[in-house]
Structures are given as structure tokens and as C-alpha cells.
Design an enzyme around this catalytic site. Sequence first.
Site, mmCIF file in Angstrom:
data_model
loop_
_atom_site.group_PDB
_atom_site.id
_atom_site.type_symbol
_atom_site.label_atom_id
_atom_site.label_comp_id
_atom_site.label_asym_id
_atom_site.label_seq_id
_atom_site.Cartn_x
_atom_site.Cartn_y
_atom_site.Cartn_z
ATOM 1 N N GLY A 53 -50.289 -24.866 1.449
ATOM 2 C CA GLY A 53 -49.656 -26.127 0.356
ATOM 3 C C GLY A 53 -49.777 -26.590 -1.045
ATOM 4 O O GLY A 53 -50.761 -25.419 -2.002
ATOM 5 N N CYS A 80 -54.455 -20.053 2.416
ATOM 6 C CA CYS A 80 -54.739 -20.846 0.992
ATOM 7 C C CYS A 80 -55.198 -21.771 0.838
ATOM 8 O O CYS A 80 -56.392 -22.094 1.022
ATOM 9 C CB CYS A 80 -53.139 -20.729 0.509
ATOM 10 S SG CYS A 80 -52.935 -20.663 -0.845
ATOM 11 N N TYR A 81 -54.474 -23.298 0.552
ATOM 12 C CA TYR A 81 -54.255 -24.127 0.784
ATOM 13 C C TYR A 81 -55.844 -24.423 2.138
ATOM 14 O O TYR A 81 -56.548 -24.920 1.573
ATOM 15 C CB TYR A 81 -53.794 -25.596 0.707
ATOM 16 C CG TYR A 81 -53.995 -26.867 0.215
ATOM 17 C CD1 TYR A 81 -54.473 -26.866 -1.505
ATOM 18 C CD2 TYR A 81 -54.627 -27.241 1.023
ATOM 19 C CE1 TYR A 81 -54.543 -28.360 -1.467
ATOM 20 C CE2 TYR A 81 -55.282 -28.920 0.884
ATOM 21 C CZ TYR A 81 -55.394 -29.170 -0.814
ATOM 22 O OH TYR A 81 -55.744 -30.391 -0.882
ATOM 23 N N HIS A 167 -51.194 -15.248 2.117
ATOM 24 C CA HIS A 167 -50.790 -16.179 3.337
ATOM 25 C C HIS A 167 -50.252 -14.971 4.246
ATOM 26 O O HIS A 167 -49.442 -14.424 3.846
ATOM 27 C CB HIS A 167 -49.186 -16.580 2.545
ATOM 28 C CG HIS A 167 -49.689 -17.697 1.852
ATOM 29 N ND1 HIS A 167 -49.541 -18.846 2.037
ATOM 30 C CD2 HIS A 167 -49.559 -17.595 0.572
ATOM 31 C CE1 HIS A 167 -49.178 -19.888 1.813
ATOM 32 N NE2 HIS A 167 -50.035 -19.336 0.523
ATOM 33 N N GLU A 169 -49.146 -15.330 7.264
ATOM 34 C CA GLU A 169 -47.450 -15.322 7.830
ATOM 35 C C GLU A 169 -46.128 -14.636 7.401
ATOM 36 O O GLU A 169 -45.350 -15.287 8.078
ATOM 37 C CB GLU A 169 -47.500 -17.213 8.350
ATOM 38 C CG GLU A 169 -47.057 -18.029 6.947
ATOM 39 C CD GLU A 169 -48.167 -17.889 5.920
ATOM 40 O OE1 GLU A 169 -49.493 -17.244 5.598
ATOM 41 O OE2 GLU A 169 -48.264 -18.806 5.184
ATOM 42 N N SER A 221 -20.819 -31.739 23.298
ATOM 43 C CA SER A 221 -20.763 -32.335 21.706
ATOM 44 C C SER A 221 -19.766 -30.631 21.805
ATOM 45 O O SER A 221 -18.988 -30.220 20.879
ATOM 46 C CB SER A 221 -21.371 -32.229 20.808
ATOM 47 O OG SER A 221 -21.724 -31.293 20.754
ATOM 48 N N GLY A 222 -19.845 -30.029 22.599
ATOM 49 C CA GLY A 222 -20.159 -28.149 23.198
ATOM 50 C C GLY A 222 -20.555 -27.531 21.957
ATOM 51 O O GLY A 222 -20.123 -26.676 22.083
ATOM 52 N N ASP A 225 -27.185 -27.552 21.282
ATOM 53 C CA ASP A 225 -28.445 -28.429 21.549
ATOM 54 C C ASP A 225 -27.472 -29.034 22.846
ATOM 55 O O ASP A 225 -28.806 -28.990 23.421
ATOM 56 C CB ASP A 225 -28.915 -28.780 20.606
ATOM 57 C CG ASP A 225 -28.559 -28.021 19.608
ATOM 58 O OD1 ASP A 225 -28.893 -27.038 18.768
ATOM 59 O OD2 ASP A 225 -28.885 -29.142 18.219
ATOM 60 N N SER A 226 -27.072 -30.120 22.809
ATOM 61 C CA SER A 226 -26.357 -30.872 23.616
ATOM 62 C C SER A 226 -26.182 -29.961 25.057
ATOM 63 O O SER A 226 -26.893 -30.150 25.823
ATOM 64 C CB SER A 226 -25.188 -31.456 23.204
ATOM 65 O OG SER A 226 -24.397 -31.147 23.147
ATOM 66 N N SER A 227 -25.787 -28.690 24.740
ATOM 67 C CA SER A 227 -25.535 -27.682 25.922
ATOM 68 C C SER A 227 -26.447 -27.801 26.116
ATOM 69 O O SER A 227 -26.689 -27.244 27.963
ATOM 70 C CB SER A 227 -24.912 -26.393 25.705
ATOM 71 O OG SER A 227 -23.497 -26.980 24.781
ATOM 72 N N LYS A 368 -34.638 -23.026 16.697
ATOM 73 C CA LYS A 368 -33.124 -23.544 16.976
ATOM 74 C C LYS A 368 -32.870 -22.186 17.788
ATOM 75 O O LYS A 368 -32.205 -21.728 18.865
ATOM 76 C CB LYS A 368 -31.943 -23.785 15.553
ATOM 77 C CG LYS A 368 -30.950 -22.888 16.510
ATOM 78 C CD LYS A 368 -30.476 -24.757 16.322
ATOM 79 C CE LYS A 368 -28.661 -24.876 16.416
ATOM 80 N NZ LYS A 368 -28.108 -26.184 16.317
#
Length: 523
Positions: A53, A80-81, A167, A169, A221-222, A225-227, A368
Amino acid sequence: MQKVIVLDFGAQYGQLIARRVRDLRVYSEIMPCDTPAGEIAAEEPSAIILSGGPASVYADDAPEVDPALFDLGLPILGFCYGQQIMAKTLGGMVGHTEVGEYGPATIKRVAASRLLDGTPEEQVVWMSHRDSVARVPEGFAITSSTKVCPVASMECAERNLYATQFHPEVRHTTYGTQILSNFLFGICGLEASWSMDNLIDQLVDDVRCEVGADRVILGLSGGVDSSVVGALCARAIGKQLTCVFVNHGLLRKNEPEEVEEVFTKQFDVDFVHVHAEERYAKLLAGVSDPEQKRKIIGTQFWEEFFAVAQQLDGVKYLAQGTIYPDIIESGARKTGGKASTIKSHHNLIPFPEGVSFDLIEPLDHFFKDEVRALGTALGLPDHIVWRQPFPGPGLAIRIIGDVTPEKLEILKNADAVVREELDAYNARLYEETGERNSEHSCWQYFAVLPDIKSVGVMGDERTYQRPVIVRAVESTDAMTADWAKLPYEVLGKISSRIVAEVPGVNRVVYDVTPKPPGTVEWE
Ligand code: XMP
């Protein structure tokens, strides 16, 4: 399900760590750093990671951690933090190093370490700090150092507490994945068992349990996500789901037909295609202000949607394609309930008087690319799963000035050429590199129709027609973007095809503006 909780001390770090853990096939969720230990314990995690952070632990408003966290008996790893707050909370000391370390650094092992097990004695890691641990808490051993940072990592194996100043990651830490694997599998004894297939089974079960025998409505919506929500709910509850597709006439060429095809032929759900094209055309006639266009389109969507919803009997749930970054960014979180009531980021849904639904958001814990993988595993076609970002107001904000049927027709046809050529260009790059979003691939690409005409000559005739602007950008998140350095042959082919195939266009120009100062869209 085994789960690792990442306590987030600064948003971007938490997300990246959760992604890395999931990449190793262990499920991981992010919680705010100040979550009380009892609430964390209630989640029954197998381990906890404290993220990095931007703050200094001694700053007035420095984020703290509930000290009781260290008494839960869970393995904890801090970066780290995360290392500094662990040290400070457990009685160690954090101070300024003389010089900060930013970028690659070499750590040297100074003691045996379970965390660094199997990695070289000297290795390159990614550092980004000014403060660092000056004295480790009692019971801790320093396990590695750099020239300027005496405590590059520390551990107290008896209490299962581990931390690094660097880090792991970040990809630049050469053995970062191995270090994270050591923690998850070697130290915590977790199994790499989180996969799309068992995830789908679990999500399907969750939706069934939550919904029971009730009905669910979903606005398609096409978009991706909604699909994916549609495909998931179709598998879970079939005909108890009504998908409402509001066709505003502003989608790209053939898209409405494609959406209908998938949700009527491939999935067995109740599908309602609302032909609202004419109503939208009337509302938009003569409107040229971009914000007004957006407002009209957004408001009308809910009018159309609720008109259908109110005609359906017994709909209890509204399904939404909310994904994890939406939740993190809005600061909204599940309250622990199942179908939680409307959260802050949904306040924009203008429910009509007397109408209310419980929300279900089956994707609200996924990133996503995980949503895409889920879509593919559920059988959605690539053209939906890999659909490029497309604005809700659709082509209306790619027609500069007012929207007319004639302009829409031109834009749809020109845009289809741009997409066809650049889909093919991206596919060639994918074949060469094996990466969908490789260095030069286009992230978003489309045509824009400006509100001007220019003189040209076709055959022996002078023409006075419209130009088309081609916009193609490289980006990863739309926050910044650069114009795509497309080969001249590709640009040339797009230009000659548009002029030859799209009546009413006599000129093609390419937008070479990065974002900033431009935006991706023209309106
Ligand atoms: P800009 O033009 O702001 O766009 O650089 C960034 C990204 O957001 C998309 N975009 C929208 N998406 N509704 C949306 O759902 C909108 O009104 C909207 N405006 C822009 C744009 O396509 C790009 O990916």
C-alpha cells in the site's frame, strides 16, 4: 471451498495479488484492510495475505490492521506495507532506510526459509519502498536482505507468519510465483483445485438455491457480462429466466440477430426481443448534444425494460452482470446476505413506483478474463466472449451530430468493414504470438461518422459525400490508450473497401490521437 483472503491496503495491489492466487487455482477474495478479525474469521479463510500500500505505517492516517488477526491461528503472508504493518503490530519496528529502493533489487538469503524454499540464494525481486522493517518482532527470523534493506523477508515459522519487503505478485520478481506457491501449497497445504468446471457447478447450485422456484429477469445488452449471466442462469434455471433484449437500433451490423440466435437456439430460456428501434429513432431525432443522446438512450432503456418486466407474472429477481472490479471500485460489498438489497452502484436503476426486485449478481466475484473463461466454458461463441468494449449508447455516440436512419446505415456498413479487417489482423497476431492482447493488437476499433461532407471524384464524377473516421487503439483498461500502429496495407485495404462498398462515403481518415489528450470515443 478453500479460500485465501487478501486484505487490501491500497486497491491496485490487492487486485493483482488475488489474481495471482487465482492463477495458481486457489480461490481468493479481497477485503478492506480494516475489516475486524471476527468478520474475517467468519469467512473461514484458509490463509490471509496482507497487500502492499502507498502509506507509511507511521503516517497519521496510515491504515491499521486488527491485531486480533494474528491470533486467529491462520497462516499470514505480508508484502511490503503488509510486512511493515505485521512488524509494527507484533512489536517490531519500522524505520526509514537511507535510500529507498524502487525497481529490481537482488536479495541474498541469510537464513533458512520455508517461504523462499527451492529458490536461489541470490535472486532478483521487485522493490518499491522508502520505509522498511528495522527490528523484527520477537520470534521472527530475518531470512533475506538486500544491500540497503536488512529485512527483505522475515518469518516466524512456529506461528505461520511470513512477510517480504518486496513484491512477489509482480512479474519482475523472478521467483514470485514459486514464493507464492510455497506459501499456498507448502506452508498452508492448500490444493490447486479451483477450476472453471467446478466453479460452474458451484455457481449453478448457488443460483438454483437462491432463486428456488421463482422467476428471474435479465436485461441482455449483447455485451460479455450480461451474456455470461444469461448463459449461467440458463444452465441453472432454464425457462424460469426471461431475457429481455432491448433493441435500440444502435448496435453494430448483425449484432441483434446474433444475440437472438444464441439465446433462442443455443439456450433454452424465455427470450423477449423488444423492437424499440422506431421509438429510439423518434426520441433521438434532431438531438446532437452527446450528453443528451446518452441520457435519452439510458432513460428509454429502463422504460422499455420495465414495460416488459411489469407484464410478466411472479418475477422476484433481477439478474445483473456486475463483475468484481465494479464492486471493488464502487466500494460496495456484499453484506453477507445472499440476494442483497440494492447497493450503491445500482442506485442508478430507476425502479418505477411500486416495483422492486431482489438482485442476483452471480459474477460479482470475478475478474473480466475469468468471466470470459466462464462464458467459453458455458458454450458462448467467441464473438460474444471476446467482444470488444462497446458503449451502452451504441452507435449514437459515434455519429457526430444528430442521428438519422441514413447516417446509421452508412456507419453500420463502414464499421462492419473496419471490424472485419481488424478482426482478421488481430487473429493473425494471435496466431503469431499466442496472446489475444499482444503488444500490437488492437483493443478497440470502430468507425465514426462526422457531421461533414467533402468533395471527391469517383469515375468521372465529382462527389460530395461523407468521410468516415477509423479509430483503432491499443489499451488494456481504456484509462489510457494509444492509436494502433497499423500496417499501411491494412489501413489501405480498409479505406479502399469502405469507399467501394459503402454508398455515400468518398473519403476515409485515420485518427492518430492517443488518450489523453483524446478519448477513445468521439463523443
Ligand atoms: P472514452 O471515450 O471515455 O472511453 O475514452 C473509454 C471506454 O469506455 C467506453 N465508453 C462507454 N461505455 N457507456 C459505456 O458503457 C458509455 O456511455 C461510454 N462512453 C465510452 C468506450 O467505448 C471505451 O471503451
